[in-house]
Design an enzyme around this catalytic site. Sequence first.
Site, PDB file in Angstrom:
ATOM      1  N   CYS A 165       0.754  -1.246   0.097  1.00  0.00           N
ATOM      2  CA  CYS A 165       0.148  -0.012   0.052  1.00  0.00           C
ATOM      3  C   CYS A 165       0.778   1.320   0.223  1.00  0.00           C
ATOM      4  O   CYS A 165       1.370   1.782  -1.078  1.00  0.00           O
ATOM      5  CB  CYS A 165      -1.049   0.044   1.055  1.00  0.00           C
ATOM      6  N   HIS A 201      -3.398  -5.643   2.487  1.00  0.00           N
ATOM      7  CA  HIS A 201      -3.254  -5.759   3.891  1.00  0.00           C
ATOM      8  C   HIS A 201      -3.605  -7.195   4.430  1.00  0.00           C
ATOM      9  O   HIS A 201      -3.884  -7.934   3.461  1.00  0.00           O
ATOM     10  CB  HIS A 201      -3.398  -4.656   4.774  1.00  0.00           C
TER      11      HIS A 201
HETATM   12  N1  GLN Z   1      -2.005   6.815   2.323  1.00  0.00           N
HETATM   13  C1  GLN Z   1      -2.095   5.955   1.179  1.00  0.00           C
HETATM   14  C2  GLN Z   1      -3.420   5.992   0.831  1.00  0.00           C
HETATM   15  O1  GLN Z   1      -4.238   6.121   1.457  1.00  0.00           O
HETATM   16  C3  GLN Z   1      -1.549   4.487   1.914  1.00  0.00           C
HETATM   17  C4  GLN Z   1      -2.515   4.029   2.690  1.00  0.00           C
HETATM   18  C5  GLN Z   1      -2.156   2.505   3.297  1.00  0.00           C
HETATM   19  O2  GLN Z   1      -0.819   2.500   3.301  1.00  0.00           O
HETATM   20  N2  GLN Z   1      -2.995   1.734   3.561  1.00  0.00           N
HETATM   21  O3  GLN Z   1      -3.511   5.544  -0.229  1.00  0.00           O
END
Ligand code: GLN
EC number: 6.3.5.13
Length: 269
Positions: A98, A210
Amino acid sequence: MNDKQLTIGWLYPTLMSTYGDRGNVICLQQRAQWRGYNVEVLPLDLQSTAADFRKIDLLVGGGAQDRQQEIVMRDLQGKKAEAVRQIIEAGIPGVFTCGAPQLLGHYYEPALGQRIEGLGLFDFVSKHPGIDARRCIGNVVFEITASRLAKELEAMLGKPAVIIGFENHGGRTYLGKVEALGKVISGYGNNGEDGMEGAFYRNAIATYSHGPVLPKNPFLADWLIQTALQQKYQTSVSLSPLDDNLAMQAREAMFKRLGVSEPVAVGKR
Ligand code: GLN
């Protein structure tokens, strides 16, 4: 020489562990230890030097919020950026979830503020459409399609590899020439538009998944460990099987809940 040693580099553990991706580090460590390997987890953070980055056999990067991503990218410059580039180009495996891959692409445009320039390792860009845009949240299922990885995982599993995870991102990723990691079966994936999930370059896996992704898909953890050991010792390595019955039951329950049918083993089709 100790030939049963594995060093896992963990990118910015305090800044990039917002979404539980620490579970990936624990999973890799435990699965390697169960096979008799001595595992060191090396945090790679603001205090680390480029030389620390070069000690690792396997690299893990987790999710983060936009603000933490900016702090990381201010630090991940110069010699450290060069070290990450060399590691990935040399074929050292990694799993980046992510927020981490957003920083390894060409750039990430956060919901607010300036574009964050990335390392450009993965040929993709990521953009957050703004604070009012709907986040991509929920369970995600995808089939691995990146050709070499798909082939190697299918050889391990006797059937196509399907990943189950949980996504939570505002940013949308658009691939350039890099191969997608997989094809979305259920969920948003990279951007909710083109049906692609993640990216695969050399032995680096980028994903929005995740979960954390490795305990839910233990074969992917084993592929990473095996690839890391093969790169390190330049010899073929086969890992002894583990009892993954509980993880498999959890996967079945999730497939059922999402109404997705899991591929059957080759020969049983
Ligand atoms: N900040 C990033 C987004 O919202 C990554 C989010 C995350 O790592 N879950 O896309």
